[in-house]
Design a protein around this motif. Structure first.
Motif, PDB file in Angstrom:
ATOM      1  N   ALA A  12      46.789  12.717   0.997  1.00 25.38           N
ATOM      2  CA  ALA A  12      45.344  12.667   0.863  1.00 25.38           C
ATOM      3  C   ALA A  12      44.771  14.047   0.556  1.00 25.38           C
ATOM      4  O   ALA A  12      43.799  14.173  -0.179  1.00 25.38           O
ATOM      5  CB  ALA A  12      44.711  12.109   2.138  1.00 25.38           C
ATOM      6  N   SER A  15      45.978  15.102  -3.318  1.00 28.38           N
ATOM      7  CA  SER A  15      45.372  14.400  -4.452  1.00 28.38           C
ATOM      8  C   SER A  15      43.865  14.633  -4.455  1.00 28.38           C
ATOM      9  O   SER A  15      43.205  14.517  -3.429  1.00 28.38           O
ATOM     10  CB  SER A  15      45.667  12.908  -4.374  1.00 28.38           C
ATOM     11  OG  SER A  15      45.069  12.352  -3.240  1.00 28.38           O
ATOM     12  N   PRO A  16      43.323  14.969  -5.597  1.00 27.73           N
ATOM     13  CA  PRO A  16      41.878  15.202  -5.668  1.00 27.73           C
ATOM     14  C   PRO A  16      41.103  13.902  -5.528  1.00 27.73           C
ATOM     15  O   PRO A  16      41.561  12.851  -5.966  1.00 27.73           O
ATOM     16  CB  PRO A  16      41.678  15.796  -7.057  1.00 27.73           C
ATOM     17  CG  PRO A  16      42.844  15.326  -7.842  1.00 27.73           C
ATOM     18  CD  PRO A  16      43.976  15.165  -6.871  1.00 27.73           C
ATOM     19  N   GLN A  17      39.967  14.007  -4.929  1.00 24.64           N
ATOM     20  CA  GLN A  17      39.108  12.826  -4.774  1.00 24.64           C
ATOM     21  C   GLN A  17      38.498  12.485  -6.115  1.00 24.64           C
ATOM     22  O   GLN A  17      38.041  13.360  -6.838  1.00 24.64           O
ATOM     23  CB  GLN A  17      37.993  13.104  -3.754  1.00 24.64           C
ATOM     24  CG  GLN A  17      38.475  13.195  -2.345  1.00 24.64           C
ATOM     25  CD  GLN A  17      38.907  11.846  -1.802  1.00 24.64           C
ATOM     26  OE1 GLN A  17      38.428  10.814  -2.245  1.00 24.64           O
ATOM     27  NE2 GLN A  17      39.815  11.867  -0.863  1.00 24.64           N
ATOM     28  N   ARG A  18      38.498  11.224  -6.449  1.00 23.94           N
ATOM     29  CA  ARG A  18      37.835  10.815  -7.678  1.00 23.94           C
ATOM     30  C   ARG A  18      36.868   9.699  -7.352  1.00 23.94           C
ATOM     31  O   ARG A  18      37.042   8.993  -6.355  1.00 23.94           O
ATOM     32  CB  ARG A  18      38.830  10.391  -8.749  1.00 23.94           C
ATOM     33  CG  ARG A  18      39.831   9.377  -8.312  1.00 23.94           C
ATOM     34  CD  ARG A  18      40.773   9.061  -9.426  1.00 23.94           C
ATOM     35  NE  ARG A  18      40.961   7.617  -9.373  1.00 23.94           N
ATOM     36  CZ  ARG A  18      41.365   6.881 -10.363  1.00 23.94           C
ATOM     37  NH1 ARG A  18      41.638   7.426 -11.506  1.00 23.94           N
ATOM     38  NH2 ARG A  18      41.510   5.601 -10.230  1.00 23.94           N
TER      39      ARG A  18
END
Length: 56
Positions: A12, A15-18
């Protein structure tokens, strides 16, 4: 028996938030609907000729 599921918190963070787009779910939901309607048509005879939900 119960299974233990371990979710790594590093995934979490890495990984970048999209943004969430519900339109990305439409193909999946359409497929689920298709399989569900196929099951219903097999289970209930009177719905066998119900053509509204044929796959596009």
């Amino acid at each position: 028996m119960s299974a233990l599921v371990v979710i790594s918190s590093t995934n979490a963070i890495e990984s970048p938030q999209r943004p969430f787009y519900k339109t990305e779910l439409y193909p999946l939901l359409r497929r689920i609907n298709y399989y569900l309607m196929r099951w219903v048509r097999k289970k209930f005879r009177r719905l066998k000729t119900f053509n509204k939900f044929h796959r596009r």
